[in-house]
Design a protein around this motif. Structure first.
Motif, short mmCIF file in Angstrom:
data_model
loop_
_atom_site.label_atom_id
_atom_site.label_comp_id
_atom_site.label_asym_id
_atom_site.label_seq_id
_atom_site.Cartn_x
_atom_site.Cartn_y
_atom_site.Cartn_z
N THR A 23 -5.76 -3.76 -32.74
CA THR A 23 -5.10 -4.97 -32.22
C THR A 23 -3.65 -4.71 -31.83
O THR A 23 -2.95 -5.65 -31.44
N ASN A 24 -3.21 -3.47 -31.92
CA ASN A 24 -1.82 -3.18 -31.58
C ASN A 24 -1.68 -2.11 -30.50
O ASN A 24 -1.51 -2.42 -29.33
N THR A 25 -1.76 -0.85 -30.90
CA THR A 25 -1.39 0.26 -30.01
C THR A 25 -2.08 0.22 -28.65
O THR A 25 -1.42 0.15 -27.60
N TYR A 29 -0.49 -1.09 -25.11
CA TYR A 29 -0.27 -0.02 -24.12
C TYR A 29 -0.82 -0.42 -22.75
O TYR A 29 -0.12 -0.34 -21.73
N PHE A 30 -2.07 -0.89 -22.72
CA PHE A 30 -2.68 -1.24 -21.43
C PHE A 30 -2.16 -2.56 -20.87
O PHE A 30 -2.14 -2.75 -19.65
N GLY A 152 9.46 6.87 -35.27
CA GLY A 152 9.30 5.45 -35.53
C GLY A 152 7.97 4.89 -35.08
O GLY A 152 7.79 3.68 -35.02
N TYR A 153 7.01 5.76 -34.80
CA TYR A 153 5.69 5.31 -34.34
C TYR A 153 4.87 4.79 -35.51
O TYR A 153 4.88 5.35 -36.60
N ASP A 158 3.97 -3.82 -33.94
CA ASP A 158 3.76 -4.56 -32.71
C ASP A 158 4.82 -4.13 -31.69
O ASP A 158 5.72 -4.89 -31.33
N ILE A 159 4.70 -2.86 -31.23
CA ILE A 159 5.69 -2.34 -30.30
C ILE A 159 4.98 -1.80 -29.05
O ILE A 159 3.82 -1.38 -29.11
N SER A 160 5.68 -1.82 -27.94
CA SER A 160 5.13 -1.30 -26.70
C SER A 160 5.54 0.16 -26.54
O SER A 160 6.73 0.47 -26.44
N ILE A 161 4.56 1.05 -26.54
CA ILE A 161 4.85 2.47 -26.45
C ILE A 161 4.92 2.96 -25.01
O ILE A 161 5.51 4.00 -24.73
N TYR A 162 4.32 2.21 -24.08
CA TYR A 162 4.25 2.69 -22.70
C TYR A 162 5.63 2.94 -22.07
O TYR A 162 5.79 3.98 -21.39
N PRO A 163 6.63 2.07 -22.27
CA PRO A 163 7.94 2.35 -21.66
C PRO A 163 8.51 3.71 -22.05
O PRO A 163 9.19 4.36 -21.26
N ARG A 164 8.23 4.17 -23.28
CA ARG A 164 8.74 5.47 -23.72
C ARG A 164 7.92 6.63 -23.15
O ARG A 164 8.39 7.75 -23.08
#
Length: 332
Positions: A23-25, A29-30, A152-153, A158-164
């Motif tokens: 429910t998060n990563t 991401y998508f 910090g992963y 509830d973080i957006s990884i795509y920008p990184r």
């Protein structure tokens, strides 16, 4: 613009339904990719589970979001008639019923973005070529942290990884193609059951589609590889007044192929994605159904690490051939 015109334009978008494990990563991401301007203009994307899906499930007693592989494929199957294309994104981490999930997906035309052992291996490929068989997702996360790649992963955050990761997407796509090349013998040995492999990923196939990146074919030096109307073999790499590659090209097409002085379709890249122009002494025309040996040269050369030849005979296709480590070439 009238409402009717806007409606017609919206209908031109290809609709894609993506069901994700967790429910998060993955869904975050998508969702982030779906909001990219070019992606939003071309596709009408629905990602499950959305925040709304989770809220609805929480309000129903005894019900929860079920995102294991079999249930994801089941959910995807229910939406086939409502979308132009349906994808299920999941990994192997601790799950055992992948054979059924793969079988059901193939039967109903559901595309899979699969990762083994975890989605985090796809993230790792943004930073390096890695074929280590991690035991579980936390091991990959620890590796990402200790290597200083992605600090910090957390799967639960509830973080957006795509920008990184955005600016490293091309690297990840190339490294995913490299990984499949590395695992080709293992894949054949297990009768192409990719869920029995570790590591492996096909997430790049969905990312390529959404973001419009070029598909990549990866191969080794001395291996003959086919792309479009051409077969390419790099027979040798030598350090002489820079770098010289001995390359054999076979033209299977019906049109002549020009290799000009600047070799527009050929270039070198090193491990840090530095790009180096290749040249030949005299332009060469390769006639249909003929073979030509050429010497590709790079005189100004300051590469580091593993060296790769890129060949792109068409705008939407890339062939990458893994050459020697540059330190090995230097010592030859």
């Amino acid at each position: 613009m009238s409402r009717q015109t806007k409606r017609k334009l919206k209908q031109l978008k290809q609709s894609i339904y993506i069901v994700c494990e967790g429910t998060n990563t993955e869904p975050i991401y998508f969702e982030a990719i779906a909001q990219e301007n070019d992606v939003f203009d071309n596709y009408a994307i629905t990602v499950y589970p959305s925040e709304e899906d989770q809220i609805k499930a929480s309000k129903k007693e005894g019900e929860s979001i079920k995102t294991d592989a079999v249930n994801l494929v089941k959910l995807a199957k229910q939406e086939i008639k409502n979308y132009d294309e349906v994808w299920a994104v999941f990994d192997k981490d601790g799950y055992t019923k992948h054979e059924k999930a793969f079988s059901d997906a193939q039967k109903h035309g559901i595309k899979l973005g699969f990762s083994s052992i975890a989605f985090e291996h796809w993230i790792l490929l943004h930073y390096e070529q890695n074929r280590k068989a991690f035991d579980k997702s936390q091991n990959v996360i620890t590796y990402l942290e200790q290597a200083g790649y992605f600090t910090g992963y957390s799967k639960k955050a509830d973080i957006s990884i795509y920008p990184r990761l955005k600016d490293l997407t091309q690297t990840a796509i190339e490294n995913a193609a490299w990984l499949r090349m590395e695992m080709a013998k293992d894949l054949a040995a297990c009768d192409k059951k990719i869920y029995e492999l570790n590591p492996y990923t096909t997430v790049d196939e969905l990312v390529i589609k959404l973001l419009g990146f070029n598909p990549v074919t990866y191969g080794y030096i001395t291996e003959t590889l086919r792309i479009s109307d051409f077969s390419i073999t790099v027979n040798d790499v030598q350090r002489h007044c820079g770098i010289t590659l001995s390359v054999c090209i076979v033209n299977h097409g019906k049109c002549s192929y020009l290799v000009n002085n600047l070799c527009d379709h050929f270039y070198l890249k090193d491990e840090k994605q530095n790009k180096f122009q290749l040249v030949i002494d005299t332009p060469i025309i390769i006639e249909p159904s003929s073979t030509q040996d050429i010497a590709l040269k790079c005189e100004k050369f300051s590469a580091t690490g593993k060296l790769r030849l890129h060949f792109s005979p068409e705008p939407n296709k890339i062939l990458i051939i893994a050459l020697h480590n540059i330190t090995d070439i230097m010592s030859d």
